[in-house]
Design an enzyme around this catalytic site. Sequence first.
Site, PDB file in Angstrom:
ATOM      1  N   ASP A  85       0.790  -1.248  -0.085  1.00 25.45           N
ATOM      2  CA  ASP A  85       0.027   0.024   0.046  1.00 25.45           C
ATOM      3  C   ASP A  85       1.030   1.213   0.075  1.00 25.45           C
ATOM      4  O   ASP A  85       2.116   1.189  -0.229  1.00 25.45           O
ATOM      5  CB  ASP A  85      -1.176  -0.080   1.333  1.00 25.45           C
ATOM      6  CG  ASP A  85      -2.187   0.508   1.010  1.00 25.45           C
ATOM      7  OD1 ASP A  85      -2.373   1.324   0.036  1.00 25.45           O
ATOM      8  OD2 ASP A  85      -3.211   0.207   1.659  1.00 25.45           O
TER       9      ASP A  85
ATOM     10  N   ASP B 129      -9.628   4.079  -3.682  1.00 23.40           N
ATOM     11  CA  ASP B 129     -10.548   2.778  -3.288  1.00 23.40           C
ATOM     12  C   ASP B 129     -12.030   2.848  -3.876  1.00 23.40           C
ATOM     13  O   ASP B 129     -12.619   3.924  -3.688  1.00 23.40           O
ATOM     14  CB  ASP B 129     -10.651   2.510  -1.596  1.00 23.40           C
ATOM     15  CG  ASP B 129      -9.306   2.428  -1.035  1.00 23.40           C
ATOM     16  OD1 ASP B 129      -8.256   2.467  -1.610  1.00 23.40           O
ATOM     17  OD2 ASP B 129      -9.449   1.942   0.217  1.00 23.40           O
TER      18      ASP B 129
HETATM   19  C1  GLA Z   1      -5.933   1.330   1.422  1.00 20.63           C
HETATM   20  C2  GLA Z   1      -6.064   0.483   0.308  1.00 20.63           C
HETATM   21  C3  GLA Z   1      -7.320  -0.488   0.516  1.00 20.63           C
HETATM   22  C4  GLA Z   1      -7.123  -1.253   1.804  1.00 20.63           C
HETATM   23  C5  GLA Z   1      -6.852  -0.216   2.886  1.00 20.63           C
HETATM   24  C6  GLA Z   1      -6.265  -0.916   4.383  1.00 20.63           C
HETATM   25  O1  GLA Z   1      -7.121   2.312   1.430  1.00 20.63           O
HETATM   26  O2  GLA Z   1      -6.487   1.198  -0.970  1.00 20.63           O
HETATM   27  O3  GLA Z   1      -7.416  -1.403  -0.513  1.00 20.63           O
HETATM   28  O4  GLA Z   1      -6.004  -2.230   1.595  1.00 20.63           O
HETATM   29  O5  GLA Z   1      -5.928   0.757   2.557  1.00 20.63           O
HETATM   30  O6  GLA Z   1      -5.834  -0.053   5.119  1.00 20.63           O
END
Ligand code: GLA
Length: 371
Positions: free
Chosen positions: A118, A175
């Site tokens: 990430d 996301d």
């Molecule tokens: C980010 C990523 C998500 C998830 C969260 C976890 O937002 O884009 O897909 O992995 O972190 O905290």
Amino acid sequence: MGWNSWNTFGCEINEQLIMDVADSLVSSGYLSAGYEYLVIDDGWQAMTRENGRLVPDPKKFPAGMRALADYVHSKGLKFGIYSCAGNKTCAGYPGSFGNEFIDAETFAEWGADFLKFDYCYFPDWADPKIAYQKMGQALRETNRPMCYSICEWGKNQPWKWARNTGAHMWRTTIDMVDKWDSVRWVGFDMQNGLSSYAGPQGWNDPDMLVVGLNNQGFVAEGGCTQHQYVSHFSLWCMLAAPLMIGADIRSIDNFSQRLLQHPDLVAINQDPLGIQANRIIDSWQNDMRRQIWVKPLANGDMAVGGFNLSDQPMLLELATGQLPLNPDGQYQIRRLTLDGSKNRRHSLVHGEQKVQLDAFECAIFLISKKD
Ligand code: GLA
């Protein structure tokens, strides 16, 4: 193809849950349909390192990650883990910045087959390309093959450089959540123009599936209709996108389960040519929006997706002249049944297609040359 804990569970994860999901992946047919990676997302970590190493939260994962990975492997599945290129993960657990080599070693010792990496808490002064490169190298040096999944949200156009870091997939957007506007924006708007960057060994990743969430779980934000979920899944298949299930497959509804395991859609997604569909039409008429996406397949067929992105029914015309076909050739067109049934029945039709689509419905066609 696999399952990831985030969309339903957020950080509320534990050993028993992961073992139960492993069981369901096998007993409910997901593994045979192709879903083989079981990925634990954020929230597995203890808040502090021990001897410089990441360790799992002992309350959530009392037997430790090696034992859990062994269980997952014993089911014929692959084991995925999560960390972050920055100083902390997005949920605030320790990140891997500056610890790439020791963390890659830890994941390899546990038997990981997949790392999602990430981008939260990434230092302003550092270069993300170098950090992702470093983890890519660290993974290679473990000599354990791992699928390296970069989650940088498309901030620095990773489709242009991620492949060189050793990444096998890279998120192209922020996301996605479980509501149509988000699915539409991430998929139907943002994936256009990226197809030339995807292909075997390196895929654009428009985020995990929300099929089957039905407005439950961590990223629930209103949910989608059945037609919207089908359009979402069909587009992800056309895009040759990674298919990571986010729903709770232990209690998922039958329709979603059949959709996720739809043999023809999954075959389009997994087609060995690995071409990501191109959008050839995105048109507005009287407030109605339609899109057509085209994906050439290894056997010479072409998958064509017609999508009604409007909240009213429409008659979608699929003039073969709009498609990249030889004008002198003769083609046959089969429409896939997308009602989630495993039935491979196709209607056989020729020439120009006019198809009545409900609000947010889609039609997926397979076009093949007639001998
Ligand atoms: C980010 C990523 C998500 C998830 C969260 C976890 O937002 O884009 O897909 O992995 O972190 O905290």
